[in-house]
Design a protein around this motif. Sequence first.
Motif, short mmCIF file in Angstrom:
data_model
loop_
_atom_site.label_atom_id
_atom_site.label_comp_id
_atom_site.label_asym_id
_atom_site.label_seq_id
_atom_site.Cartn_x
_atom_site.Cartn_y
_atom_site.Cartn_z
N ASN A 31 -1.37 4.42 8.03
CA ASN A 31 -2.61 3.97 7.32
C ASN A 31 -3.84 3.72 8.29
O ASN A 31 -4.98 4.35 7.89
CB ASN A 31 -2.38 2.47 6.75
CG ASN A 31 -3.05 2.44 5.46
OD1 ASN A 31 -3.27 3.37 4.73
ND2 ASN A 31 -2.99 1.00 5.23
N PHE A 74 0.73 -1.20 -0.14
CA PHE A 74 -0.02 0.04 0.08
C PHE A 74 0.98 1.42 0.01
O PHE A 74 0.30 2.38 -0.27
CB PHE A 74 -1.10 0.14 1.36
CG PHE A 74 -0.18 0.58 2.45
CD1 PHE A 74 -0.18 1.83 2.71
CD2 PHE A 74 0.57 -0.62 3.20
CE1 PHE A 74 0.46 2.10 4.05
CE2 PHE A 74 0.92 -0.25 4.44
CZ PHE A 74 1.02 1.09 4.81
N ALA A 103 6.66 -5.74 9.13
CA ALA A 103 6.30 -4.44 8.58
C ALA A 103 5.57 -3.57 9.75
O ALA A 103 5.45 -2.46 9.56
CB ALA A 103 5.66 -4.27 7.28
N MET A 104 4.87 -4.36 10.67
CA MET A 104 4.21 -3.79 11.69
C MET A 104 5.02 -3.84 13.32
O MET A 104 4.44 -3.85 14.18
CB MET A 104 2.81 -4.58 11.95
CG MET A 104 2.14 -4.30 10.62
SD MET A 104 0.74 -5.41 10.30
CE MET A 104 -0.15 -5.41 11.98
N ASN A 122 3.26 1.64 12.28
CA ASN A 122 3.42 2.97 12.61
C ASN A 122 2.43 4.05 12.69
O ASN A 122 2.21 4.98 12.98
CB ASN A 122 4.58 3.52 11.60
CG ASN A 122 5.64 4.19 12.31
OD1 ASN A 122 5.99 4.34 13.62
ND2 ASN A 122 6.81 4.56 11.53
N LEU A 123 1.16 3.28 12.39
CA LEU A 123 -0.01 3.87 12.53
C LEU A 123 -0.49 5.18 11.59
O LEU A 123 -1.51 5.76 11.77
CB LEU A 123 -0.31 4.45 13.94
CG LEU A 123 -1.63 4.64 14.50
CD1 LEU A 123 -2.58 3.40 14.26
CD2 LEU A 123 -1.79 4.83 15.86
N ASP A 131 10.45 -2.33 3.43
CA ASP A 131 9.40 -1.95 2.33
C ASP A 131 9.38 -0.62 2.06
O ASP A 131 9.33 -0.35 0.73
CB ASP A 131 8.11 -2.26 2.87
CG ASP A 131 7.71 -3.79 2.72
OD1 ASP A 131 8.63 -4.33 2.01
OD2 ASP A 131 6.85 -4.34 3.15
N SER A 163 -1.80 -2.50 11.46
CA SER A 163 -1.23 -1.32 11.81
C SER A 163 0.10 -1.45 12.41
O SER A 163 0.22 -2.40 13.14
CB SER A 163 -2.05 -0.18 12.85
OG SER A 163 -3.23 0.02 11.92
#
Length: 421
Positions: free
Chosen positions: A246, A101, A294-295, A243-244, A130, A241
């Motif tokens: 999105n 995304f 990535a989270m 880094n929050l 990413d 989520s």
Amino acid sequence: MRYVSTLGGVPSVSFSEAIAVGPAPEGGLFVPESVPRAASLATDSLAVIAARAIRPFLEGDALERAVHQLCQDAYAFPAPVVPAGPDTEVLELFHGPTLAFKDFGARFLAACLSQRRGGARTVLVATSGDTGGAVAAAFHRRPAIRVVLLFPLGRISERQRKQLSSFGDNVSAIGVRGTFDDCQRIVKQAFADRALEAEHGLTSANSISVGRWLPQVAYFASASIEHCAKFGEPAGIVVPSGNLGNGAAACLAKRMGFPIREVVLAFNENQAVPEYFQTGEYRPRPAVATPANAMDVGDPSNFERLRWLYPKRHELLREVSAVSIKTPKILATIRDTYRRLGLVVCPHTAVGLAARESRSGSFIVAATAHPVKFEEIVEPLVGRRIDVPEALEALLCRPATHSEMNPTLDELRERLALRPS
Ligand SMILES: *Cc1c(COP(=O)(O)O)cnc(C)c1O
């Protein structure tokens, strides 16, 4: 629309000024002065809905007139919604060049920066994997922009390394002999060094940049409008989520009045935010490693934006919830989703689907990456190979080159002084 810092204390700036510098001075994050109301809830293409949703954020800015063109550029690939079981749909956000995304936000920011008048800029990014690929793909060959990516040597996957070091031209990849935290530290030191910042026109393309954060509102707006038109009632949205960025964008879409019933923020075992929802106290921790890597963020930088969106705790609790999903449940969800539906999902999307199970009502779950990017985890669970999409195949075949350096600001200073060949 003017932009202010979440920490207050600095004069307001325009959108173009905010994206030229990245973080706000003194370490705050830029946010718009107010939350605009959605002007129209009519169905249309993603790029058109994006332009409608984003225009108020550019009001009065030099970029306002270009909003349609910026959105045609950034939303050039689809974000289809596919059914995934009873009352559940998956919003596929992984059809961009690096299959995640982040391509949308990175491309919007790149389009904005290359429209901007004024001197050349250097986009400096620390990446744990990413982000680097998405930023490299989005900025490759854009005029008057140079990109310098710092990644921790030996600590990102082979595919991630290739993705970010195979572009060349105006994109240089530097492997840092150290950890991701070392990369982030030198980037912060570089931004804090006024002389260095001014000399190279440094700017950020991490999710702290409003230019990468705000455009994420668009696909939530579009998916919620579509759902409402089709089913006659608003859906809830689940956002995996870290880094929050999105998740905070989904909350912003709801606050703007797009037809979103509620937002569920789905976390892995890094649960500072779910704990905050329970206790009212925010206690960041060191990140723990999970399959949804990535989270793996212990102290999400966009938490400040969530607080800005919901100054009143009771409003936050009414509209938003947060769940933490344990690793065994992530793995079981990947396996079961394939068994029940024939749908192969990445570990991050699985966190979202697992969070959805604990809620009733209709939901759209954001699918944040293509499962092929995490094939070592996903393939054994589903018992088959995942086909590599053509776009990625082409990228992986290109020659990849990076340089290396020690984790010090002085070495970075030397690298920045070298002109790209
Ligand atoms: C970056 C990323 C996330 C987390 O998004 P945030 O905006 O940082 O919360 C989730 N899934 C994937 C695949 C990502 O690359």
